[in-house]
Design a protein around this motif. Structure first.
Motif, mmCIF file in Angstrom:
data_model
loop_
_atom_site.group_PDB
_atom_site.id
_atom_site.type_symbol
_atom_site.label_atom_id
_atom_site.label_comp_id
_atom_site.label_asym_id
_atom_site.label_seq_id
_atom_site.Cartn_x
_atom_site.Cartn_y
_atom_site.Cartn_z
ATOM 1 N N VAL A 126 -14.212 7.018 53.572
ATOM 2 C CA VAL A 126 -14.130 7.326 52.141
ATOM 3 C C VAL A 126 -15.063 6.427 51.335
ATOM 4 O O VAL A 126 -15.642 6.859 50.331
ATOM 5 N N VAL A 127 -15.245 5.191 51.782
ATOM 6 C CA VAL A 127 -16.144 4.273 51.081
ATOM 7 C C VAL A 127 -17.594 4.703 51.285
ATOM 8 O O VAL A 127 -18.391 4.721 50.340
ATOM 9 N N LEU A 128 -17.949 5.045 52.522
ATOM 10 C CA LEU A 128 -19.304 5.537 52.790
ATOM 11 C C LEU A 128 -19.596 6.790 51.972
ATOM 12 O O LEU A 128 -20.672 6.915 51.367
ATOM 13 N N ALA A 129 -18.652 7.723 51.963
ATOM 14 C CA ALA A 129 -18.854 8.969 51.228
ATOM 15 C C ALA A 129 -19.082 8.700 49.742
ATOM 16 O O ALA A 129 -19.984 9.274 49.125
ATOM 17 N N ALA A 130 -18.274 7.807 49.175
ATOM 18 C CA ALA A 130 -18.404 7.507 47.749
ATOM 19 C C ALA A 130 -19.717 6.804 47.443
ATOM 20 O O ALA A 130 -20.394 7.126 46.456
ATOM 21 N N ASP A 148 -12.937 5.192 42.621
ATOM 22 C CA ASP A 148 -12.189 6.263 43.289
ATOM 23 C C ASP A 148 -11.949 7.438 42.361
ATOM 24 O O ASP A 148 -11.185 8.334 42.664
ATOM 25 N N ARG A 149 -12.585 7.462 41.219
ATOM 26 C CA ARG A 149 -12.559 8.483 40.165
ATOM 27 C C ARG A 149 -11.369 8.369 39.242
ATOM 28 O O ARG A 149 -11.199 9.185 38.334
ATOM 29 N N ILE A 150 -10.518 7.341 39.434
ATOM 30 C CA ILE A 150 -9.471 7.055 38.443
ATOM 31 C C ILE A 150 -9.479 5.568 38.090
ATOM 32 O O ILE A 150 -8.470 5.027 37.646
ATOM 33 N N GLY A 151 -10.635 4.917 38.314
ATOM 34 C CA GLY A 151 -10.782 3.539 37.863
ATOM 35 C C GLY A 151 -10.288 2.472 38.808
ATOM 36 O O GLY A 151 -10.059 1.332 38.391
ATOM 37 N N GLN A 152 -10.145 2.809 40.085
ATOM 38 C CA GLN A 152 -9.762 1.808 41.085
ATOM 39 C C GLN A 152 -10.917 1.620 42.064
ATOM 40 O O GLN A 152 -11.727 2.524 42.260
ATOM 41 N N ASN A 153 -10.972 0.448 42.679
ATOM 42 C CA ASN A 153 -12.130 0.088 43.499
ATOM 43 C C ASN A 153 -11.881 0.375 44.975
ATOM 44 O O ASN A 153 -11.091 -0.320 45.627
ATOM 45 N N LEU A 154 -12.585 1.386 45.497
ATOM 46 C CA LEU A 154 -12.471 1.705 46.918
ATOM 47 C C LEU A 154 -13.006 0.588 47.799
ATOM 48 O O LEU A 154 -12.598 0.449 48.953
ATOM 49 N N ALA A 155 -13.919 -0.221 47.259
ATOM 50 C CA ALA A 155 -14.517 -1.298 48.057
ATOM 51 C C ALA A 155 -13.514 -2.398 48.388
ATOM 52 O O ALA A 155 -13.822 -3.283 49.192
ATOM 53 N N ASP A 156 -12.320 -2.355 47.791
ATOM 54 C CA ASP A 156 -11.280 -3.302 48.188
ATOM 55 C C ASP A 156 -10.920 -3.140 49.664
ATOM 56 O O ASP A 156 -10.333 -4.045 50.263
ATOM 57 N N ARG A 157 -11.279 -2.008 50.243
ATOM 58 C CA ARG A 157 -10.995 -1.753 51.662
ATOM 59 C C ARG A 157 -12.012 -2.433 52.576
ATOM 60 O O ARG A 157 -11.875 -2.386 53.795
#
Length: 447
Positions: free
Chosen positions: A192-196, A240-249
């Protein structure tokens, strides 16, 4: 510059893409699970809607499993919030409902955020309870922490679909190729991080040449990613499109590995794209390995087989605006339209029509479909010309590719009759010239 379109198509088909038999089996299993949960399970009264594809399944970026791994489909199960249920109870009750069936008994695993249903072979389905709370916000549940987690996978899926449109669909193939490279490298970046990260590099105002084919799109997006993260000293913000950071993963060390690998890929890919025809295959092999440019014999046989499924290729009898209607296509960057597809929730066409992009453009058989032109910037008056195209094995067996063009208003209705990867295209025609176009993909899944 050598695009190597044929070699990329065959490499994707032979070594990267999940084969069609597995995809059909996966889609059928999800449909069967959907029917059970909605109609026969002990949870039927608290289920709001059918299963919603999410993640790689929704984005169509599942790839062939690497050695020793299986593949999976993630699906959301929309459930009504229960006042007397703690967050952890949703997954617990879901597993109970599945285990009460002879079909799914002893096939489930209770996990932190989902219930996994295992099937014979090399795949499984992760079913994630999905709750819309009183304030309208959407959540999944964390069983071990007994808490609701704010997320909106539907919004993320719609965004990926919109970015893919801007790249003529090549973004999806690029994500698959980069996931293929990731699995054979030292980096452990979640899909999901790569895709984003790759989708964020799409420029809707980019020149036409950037996204003409897989090779140019790949180089454009990977170079763009290198330019974005190459000089960073800490993890980026990946929305993540609602203001949260996917990179936390990502861990900091994991991000450093990603930076290094992307730099290497970008350099090699640019060299391969710029190489002349005599050297380009060898240069691409330095990126993807010796299998690139070495098509399997069965693929070459299929390519010449009588059963042609016409995926994104001109089918027999398919009409074209210039040749059949005398309407030239001169797309104007200042003009745009957007075709939006919506599907009825049930075969009875009851309830509101739901936007299919939030479901990865997946539609069950027997649903009414409505396609509408929206966000049109072409000044009135203008005409809209529509084309509906079927593709895939069922379309070939029935000799029903369609492809006729008809002038209509701003919307048309259809029915999802048989499985396959189909699409609907509309053109805005102003002063007898097609100045804008848009395509809505429709994946009709088998029952």
């Amino acid at each position: 510059m050598t695009a190597r379109v044929r070699e990329f198509n065959l490499f994707l088909q032979d070594y990267v893409n999940l084969n069609q038999t597995r995809i059909k089996t996966l889609q059928t299993r999800v449909s069967n699970l959907d029917d059970f949960l909605l109609e026969d399970s002990t949870l039927a009264d608290v289920i709001e809607d059918g299963l919603v594809p999410q993640g790689s399944f929704a984005h169509k970026t599942i790839i062939r499993p690497f050695t020793g791994n299986d593949f999976d489909a993630d699906v959301l199960l929309p459930m009504e919030e229960q006042e007397d249920w703690e967050p952890k109870k949703y997954t617990v009750e879901l597993q109970k409902a599945l285990e009460a069936s002879s079909r799914y008994e002893e096939k489930t695993i209770l996990k932190t955020r989902c219930v996994t249903v295992n099937y014979a072979g090399d795949f499984h389905i992760d079913v994630v309870p999905f709750i819309t709370r009183a304030d309208g916000s959407t959540y999944i549940t964390h069983r071990t922490n007994n808490e609701f987690l704010r997320c909106d996978p539907k919004a993320f899926t719609s965004w990926i679909e919109e970015q893919a449109r801007a790249t003529n669909g090549h973004l999806i193939r690029v994500i698959r190729l980069v996931k293929y490279l990731r699995d054979r490298s030292s980096i452990q970046t979640p899909s999901v991080v790569l895709a984003a990260l790759l989708a964020e590099r799409v420029r809707s105002f980019a020149g036409v040449d950037d996204y003409t084919n897989v090779a140019t799109t790949l180089v454009s997006l990977v170079e763009g990613l290198h330019e974005y993260i190459g000089s960073m000293t800490s993890k980026p913000w990946v929305d993540d499109r609602i203001g949260q950071n996917l990179a936390d993963r990502l861990t900091e060390s994991g991000f450093k590995n990603l930076q290094s690998q992307v730099k290497t890929w970008a350099g090699k890919m640019r060299t391969a794209l710029d190489a002349d025809a005599a050297e380009s295959v060898e240069k691409w092999q330095s990126v993807f390995g010796d299998n690139f440019g070495a098509a399997k014999k069965e693929s070459l046989v299929l390519a010449g087989a009588a059963l042609e499924t016409y995926e994104k290729r001109v089918a027999p009898g398919e009409q074209r605006l210039p040749e059949d209607f005398g309407i030239p296509i001169r797309l104007d960057p200042k003009h745009r339209i957007r075709v939006v597809g919506r599907a009825a929730a049930t075969t009875r066409a009851g309830g509101r029509f739901r936007q299919i992009s939030a479901r990865g453009n997946h539609v069950r058989i027997g649903r009414k479909l409505r396609f509408t032109v929206e966000d049109c910037t072409v000044e009135k008056p203008y005409d809209v010309y529509w084309k509906v195209r079927n593709a895939g094995e069922e379309a070939a067996n029935l000799n029903d590719f369609r492809g006729e063009i008809r002038q209509s208003g701003d919307s048309i209705t259809e029915t999802s009759t048989f499985a396959g990867n189909h699409w609907v295209q509309a053109w805005a025609v102003k002063d007898d010239v097609a100045v804008a176009t848009s395509i809505q993909d429709v994946t009709i899944v088998p029952s």
